[in-house]
Write an enzyme that holds these catalytic residues in place. Structure first.
Site, short mmCIF file in Angstrom:
data_model
loop_
_atom_site.label_atom_id
_atom_site.label_comp_id
_atom_site.label_asym_id
_atom_site.label_seq_id
_atom_site.Cartn_x
_atom_site.Cartn_y
_atom_site.Cartn_z
N LYS A 174 0.83 -1.22 0.00
CA LYS A 174 0.00 0.00 0.00
C LYS A 174 0.86 1.27 0.00
O LYS A 174 0.61 2.22 0.73
CB LYS A 174 -0.95 0.01 1.20
CG LYS A 174 -1.95 -1.16 1.17
CD LYS A 174 -3.04 -0.98 2.22
CE LYS A 174 -3.96 -2.17 2.30
NZ LYS A 174 -3.29 -3.39 2.82
O1 LIG Z 1 -4.67 -4.47 0.01
C1 LIG Z 1 -5.14 -5.42 0.70
O2 LIG Z 1 -4.83 -6.60 0.51
C2 LIG Z 1 -6.22 -5.09 1.67
C3 LIG Z 1 -7.13 -4.08 1.30
C4 LIG Z 1 -8.30 -3.90 2.08
O3 LIG Z 1 -9.17 -3.09 1.78
N1 LIG Z 1 -8.47 -4.68 3.20
C5 LIG Z 1 -7.57 -5.62 3.59
O4 LIG Z 1 -7.79 -6.30 4.60
N2 LIG Z 1 -6.41 -5.79 2.85
C6 LIG Z 1 -5.36 -6.73 3.34
O5 LIG Z 1 -5.86 -8.07 3.42
C7 LIG Z 1 -5.28 -8.74 4.56
C8 LIG Z 1 -6.40 -9.13 5.51
O6 LIG Z 1 -7.02 -10.25 5.01
P1 LIG Z 1 -7.85 -11.24 5.99
O7 LIG Z 1 -6.86 -11.81 6.99
O8 LIG Z 1 -8.40 -12.29 5.05
O9 LIG Z 1 -8.92 -10.42 6.67
C9 LIG Z 1 -4.33 -7.76 5.21
O10 LIG Z 1 -3.01 -7.97 4.76
C10 LIG Z 1 -4.88 -6.41 4.75
O11 LIG Z 1 -3.89 -5.40 4.72
#
Ligand SMILES: O=C(O)c1cc(=O)[nH]c(=O)n1[C@@H]1O[C@H](COP(=O)(O)O)[C@@H](O)[C@H]1O
Length: 278
Positions: free
Chosen positions: A96
């Site tokens: 990001k």
């Molecule tokens: O860019 C990303 O991957 C991202 C964007 C977003 O809007 N929300 C988001 O959760 N993420 C990323 O996705 C990951 C979380 O995924 P979960 O563990 O499946 O909830 C983290 O590394 C977050 O930084």
């Protein structure tokens, strides 16, 4: 040089529409019986690479969980990227990054220049210093067949205050980002190499996605509460371009490789069913 969009399109067809994150949370390291240290980090990452690197379309290391261990953590990230590329999955580094144009050039070199030790297939970027500030990333990505996923509507509840705010011409900030991405992807076949990030948790986007012509990364599934069924609510007729992203939901099945693979298979099966209904 084949574009990132073309390579992703093929990978999603061959391996299914799934992006699995490598997010070595301290809680996950503990759950896997690993120390919250570089050795645990390395073992965690290697386990995910070995279990999924040859079967999922995209793997998304979250830079922050490697950076927290300093240069040794970055060394693990570099080797993880290399291992993943050797196993054929596309590597999307979630960093990001965003800064003014001259500085973004350095970020672009770090991730999108083949001579860099952290060279990846694609990287996430923040447009909130202006989409135009990311131009050096778009240029270098185009030069070397890389991709950039630009945040538009993020899965966190706080994002809406900025991303749904109205710009002077009445469009939401998110729509202004999506419209600039549409211009960057204009004419690209089978799909452009500049993607957008739209959380599966955001509900109705009130955005026009019809012209984006780029991959739509959809994080927020599983641990953040979104389900595959939400993808149709959020993306509507744009679902064919959706790349569903799971991190904790799949990683939580580890450390057993077979359990990791089964969790990834479940995720891709659920998402395929919804995306195919488009
Ligand atoms: O860019 C990303 O991957 C991202 C964007 C977003 O809007 N929300 C988001 O959760 N993420 C990323 O996705 C990951 C979380 O995924 P979960 O563990 O499946 O909830 C983290 O590394 C977050 O930084």
């Amino acid at each position: 040089m084949e574009s990132f969009g073309a390579r992703l399109h093929r990978a999603m067809r061959e391996r299914g529409p799934l992006c699995v994150g490598i997010d070595p949370h301290p809680a996950l390291l503990a759950q896997w019986g690993l120390g919250d240290d570089v050795a645990g980090l390395e073992r965690f990452a290697r386990t995910v690479v070995d279990a999924l690197g040859d079967r999922v379309a995209v793997v998304k290391p979250q830079s922050a969980f490697f950076e927290r261990f300093g240069s040794q953590g970055m060394a693990v990230l570099e080797s993880t990227i290399r291992q993943l590329r050797n196993l054929g999955s596309l590597v999307l580094l979630d960093a990001k990054r965003g800064d003014i144009g001259s500085t973004v050039r350095a970020y672009a070199s770090a991730y999108l220049d083949p001579s860099s030790p952290m060279y990846v297939d694609a990287v996430t970027a923040s447009p909130f210093l202006g989409v135009g500030s990311l131009a050096p990333m778009f240029e270098l990505a185009a030069e070397h067949g890389g991709g950039v996923f630009v945040l538009a509507l993020t899965s966190n509840p706080e994002g809406a205050s900025v991303q749904r705010a109205r710009s002077a011409d009445g469009r939401s900030v998110a729509q202004t980002v999506l419209d600039e991405i549409s211009q960057l992807n204009a004419g690209a076949e089978p799909i452009g190499s500049v993607g957008a990030v739209i959380g599966a948790t955001v509900g109705k986007t009130d955005c026009d996605l019809s012209g984006v012509n780029g991959p739509l990364l959809a994080p927020g599934l599983g641990a953040q509460g979104a389900t595959a069924a939400d993808l149709r609510v959020v993306f509507g007729s744009a679902v064919p371009a959706v790349l569903p992203a799971y991190s904790r939901e799949v990683l939580g099945a580890g450390p057993d490789p077979a359990a990791l693979r089964a969790a990834a298979d479940r995720a891709v099966t659920e998402c395929r069913a919804v995306l195919a209904m488009s």
